[in-house]
Motif scaffolding. Structure first.
Motif, PDB file in Angstrom:
ATOM      1  N   THR A 130       0.840  -1.202   0.000  1.00 18.14           N
ATOM      2  CA  THR A 130       0.000   0.000   0.000  1.00 18.14           C
ATOM      3  C   THR A 130       0.873   1.249   0.000  1.00 18.14           C
ATOM      4  OG1 THR A 130      -0.124   0.001   2.419  1.00 18.14           O
ATOM      5  CG2 THR A 130      -1.912  -1.112   1.214  1.00 18.14           C
ATOM      6  N   THR A 163       0.214   5.436   0.960  1.00 17.97           N
ATOM      7  CA  THR A 163      -0.732   6.442   1.455  1.00 17.97           C
ATOM      8  C   THR A 163      -0.055   7.799   1.500  1.00 17.97           C
ATOM      9  OG1 THR A 163      -0.148   5.930   3.747  1.00 17.97           O
ATOM     10  CG2 THR A 163      -2.063   4.794   2.818  1.00 17.97           C
ATOM     11  N   THR A 219      -1.148  12.253   2.384  1.00 18.07           N
ATOM     12  CA  THR A 219      -2.137  13.295   2.694  1.00 18.07           C
ATOM     13  C   THR A 219      -1.692  14.585   2.027  1.00 18.07           C
ATOM     14  OG1 THR A 219      -2.653  12.271   4.829  1.00 18.07           O
ATOM     15  CG2 THR A 219      -3.296  14.571   4.517  1.00 18.07           C
ATOM     16  N   PHE A 244      -6.815  10.542  -8.467  1.00 20.23           N
ATOM     17  CA  PHE A 244      -6.780   9.859  -7.181  1.00 20.23           C
ATOM     18  C   PHE A 244      -8.044  10.110  -6.363  1.00 20.23           C
ATOM     19  CE2 PHE A 244      -2.274   9.814  -8.232  1.00 20.23           C
ATOM     20  CZ  PHE A 244      -1.886   8.557  -7.797  1.00 20.23           C
ATOM     21  N   ASN A 254     -10.294   8.142  -6.327  1.00 19.49           N
ATOM     22  CA  ASN A 254     -10.390   6.785  -5.788  1.00 19.49           C
ATOM     23  C   ASN A 254      -8.997   6.172  -5.803  1.00 19.49           C
ATOM     24  OD1 ASN A 254     -13.362   6.534  -5.483  1.00 19.49           O
ATOM     25  ND2 ASN A 254     -13.318   6.823  -7.713  1.00 19.49           N
ATOM     26  N   PRO A 255      -8.755   5.120  -4.998  1.00 21.94           N
ATOM     27  CA  PRO A 255      -7.433   4.491  -4.998  1.00 21.94           C
ATOM     28  C   PRO A 255      -7.004   4.062  -6.405  1.00 21.94           C
ATOM     29  CG  PRO A 255      -8.733   3.692  -3.158  1.00 21.94           C
ATOM     30  CD  PRO A 255      -9.658   4.510  -4.000  1.00 21.94           C
ATOM     31  N   THR A 302      -1.643  -0.564  -3.947  1.00 26.35           N
ATOM     32  CA  THR A 302      -2.800   0.328  -3.934  1.00 26.35           C
ATOM     33  C   THR A 302      -2.383   1.680  -3.352  1.00 26.35           C
ATOM     34  OG1 THR A 302      -4.312  -1.535  -3.657  1.00 26.35           O
ATOM     35  CG2 THR A 302      -5.156   0.665  -3.124  1.00 26.35           C
ATOM     36  N   THR A 318      -3.457   5.345  -2.124  1.00 31.08           N
ATOM     37  CA  THR A 318      -4.613   6.084  -1.632  1.00 31.08           C
ATOM     38  C   THR A 318      -4.166   7.472  -1.192  1.00 31.08           C
ATOM     39  OG1 THR A 318      -5.638   4.023  -0.861  1.00 31.08           O
ATOM     40  CG2 THR A 318      -6.509   6.101   0.017  1.00 31.08           C
ATOM     41  N   SER A 336      -5.332  11.158   0.414  1.00 34.94           N
ATOM     42  CA  SER A 336      -6.391  11.776   1.215  1.00 34.94           C
ATOM     43  C   SER A 336      -6.153  13.274   1.340  1.00 34.94           C
ATOM     44  CB  SER A 336      -6.431  11.154   2.616  1.00 34.94           C
ATOM     45  OG  SER A 336      -6.607   9.756   2.547  1.00 34.94           O
TER      46      SER A 336
END
Length: 484
Positions: free
Chosen positions: A66, A68, A70, A102, A104-105, A121, A123, A125
């Motif tokens: 994954t 991630t 922000t 982005f 969505n993932p 994946t 993601t 935010s």
């Protein structure tokens, strides 16, 4: 005989086979077999969103596969560009450096050299921290950083930078004010340093629900610290009605202002009190304000030039309220006229007026060069200098009077709308003056008044619509059409 034949035939068959076998063995001995194992590495080692400032790094977990990250609130997630580093000899799809949505993932597939695959994946935010609120008094040094939340800080009412505190504001910061009482005041010993960039200016704006002109009070600087340096700053919709301005330099304040914009003021874009001054003023825009700039002295506009744009305001004049010039000064050309709201008195100093300068004079004012002063106003055919009445009607102001015996010079100057009371567009008494290619127009009295004790050299001058005559000699009480 037959036996010999079969022996020869056997040799002919078996000999090439033996030779071929020998060569093959020799070749294998010289070139031992190379291992053909291919890499199975398929990791992501870095993930950087490059089209944000500053760039945002993703957190990579190669166990859970994954990524991630922000990003600042209000970031458009539909067109982010990640720069991705992967294992050597591996390939990635979608490719690094290609914009992705982005919202969505997004699935990234890593293919190792041996053909094995892994799927990561990613993601992204949005930050939901919200802006920080500032108010009251700030007595210690503080740095306001770009928090990436659209509006980074909210000034609730009055914020004072006091003591010896230095407020530093970094590129990309956006500060909103809560209402018409919103104001930042930098006190005498404090300082404010703002370092924006062309891509990420520092923005001061009104309330989110009131993006109208005059929605907040403005910024007032009382400090003359040398670190009051601003670059790429936007002040929008400050300058309340009946206020002084969106940016106010008070007392003996000083500021370096470059590459900045002030707009949407219901009063002045900038107001300079007393002895306030700009240490630098370059590439700025003051527009859509009631007035661009008002100040006390012409010395306060000494840094203005054609690098800045003062147009597109309700009143397109830079106003100077009152002026006694006692030190050498050059007035540079700008793209709108200056307004002398009070009379100009030139003392023991040299005033240079550059080609292309326009100065409007308010009702009843005059421009006086006394015996110790020197005026050098030299325009050219392409850029004449113009001194005129603000309302552009005969006798609106008194005119230019020179009593200096120094080397004064006027060339390619248009002087008009003077002649109020006993004055003329130009009055010369006991003076020395070189007068070339100047025009005197629309005087309510004379174009030029002069005495016998004037040392005058002249050529190429003209007169238009001077009510009582072109040239009047005060000693001889004689009116003539041209200079003697």
């Amino acid at each position: 005989m037959r036996r010999n034949y079969y022996n020869i035939l056997w040799i002919a068959i078996i000999l090439p086979v033996l030779l071929l076998s020998a060569n093959s063995c020799s070749s294998d001995d010289d070139n031992p077999a190379v291992p053909t194992t291919k890499s199975s590495e398929k990791k992501i080692t870095s993930f950087m969103i490059s089209n944000l400032t500053p760039a945002v790094s993703g957190i990579i977990d190669n166990n859970t596969m994954t990524i991630t990250a922000t990003v600042p609130a209000l970031t458009d997630l539909t067109s982010l560009i990640p720069i991705i580093t992967i294992s050597e000899k591996a390939a990635i799809s979608p490719a690094s450096g290609v914009a992705q949505d982005f919202s969505n993932p997004v699935i990234y597939t890593i293919t190792a050299e041996d053909g094995s695959k892994a799927q990561f994946t990613a993601t992204i935010s949005l930050s939901n921290e919200g802006p920080l609120t500032l108010s009251g008094e700030m007595n210690e040094n503080r740095v306001l950083k770009n928090r990436g939340d659209g509006i980074d800080y909210i000034v609730d009412g009055y914020l004072s930078i006091a003591g010896n505190a230095l407020l530093t504001i970094e590129a990309g910061v956006k500060i909103a004010f809560t209402g018409v009482d919103g104001e930042i005041v930098v006190e005498e010993n404090a300082g404010i340093k703002i370092t924006g960039t062309s891509e990420n200016p520092v923005i001061f704006t009104g309330p989110v629900n009131n993006q109208n002109p005059g929605a907040w009070r403005g910024i007032r600087i009382r400090s003359n610290r040398s670190d009051n340096v601003w670059n790429y700053v936007v002040i929008e919709n400050a300058g309340i009605n009946n206020g002084e301005g969106a940016l106010i330099l008070d007392y003996e304040a000083q500021l370096s202002l470059k590459n900045s914009r002030i707009s949407g003021s219901l009063s002045n874009g900038i107001y300079l009190f007393d002895n306030a001054k700009f240490l630098a003023f370059e590439n700025n825009v003051i527009n859509t304000c009631a007035k661009p700039i008002t100040c006390y002295r012409f010395s306060q506009v000494a840094k203005f030039d054609m690098s800045s744009d003062f147009s597109n305001n309700v009143v397109n004049l830079i106003t100077v309220n009152n002026e006694s010039i006692e030190s050498n000064l050059t007035i540079h050309e700008i793209n709108i006229p200056y307004l002398a709201a009070g009379s100009i008195w030139l003392g023991n100093a040299t005033l240079t007026i550059e080609a292309g300068v326009n100065i409007a004079f308010d009702s009843g004012t005059y421009f006086y060069v006394n015996e110790d002063g020197i005026i050098k106003a030299n325009g050219n055919a392409q850029k004449p200098i113009r001194l005129y009445g603000k309302n552009q009607q005969a006798g609106y102001w008194k005119g230019l009077e020179i009593v200096s015996t120094h080397d004064n010079a006027l060339s390619y100057c248009t002087i008009e709308h003077g002649g109020m009371n006993d004055y003329a567009d130009l009055k010369i008494e006991y003076a020395k003056l070189s007068l070339e290619n100047c025009s005197f127009r629309h005087s309510a009295n004379f174009g030029i008044m002069l005495s016998n004790y004037t040392e005058l050299s002249h050529t190429g001058n003209s007169f238009t619509d001077c009510k009582n005559g072109n040239v009047y000699n005060t000693d001889e009480d004689v009116v003539t059409d041209n200079l003697p």
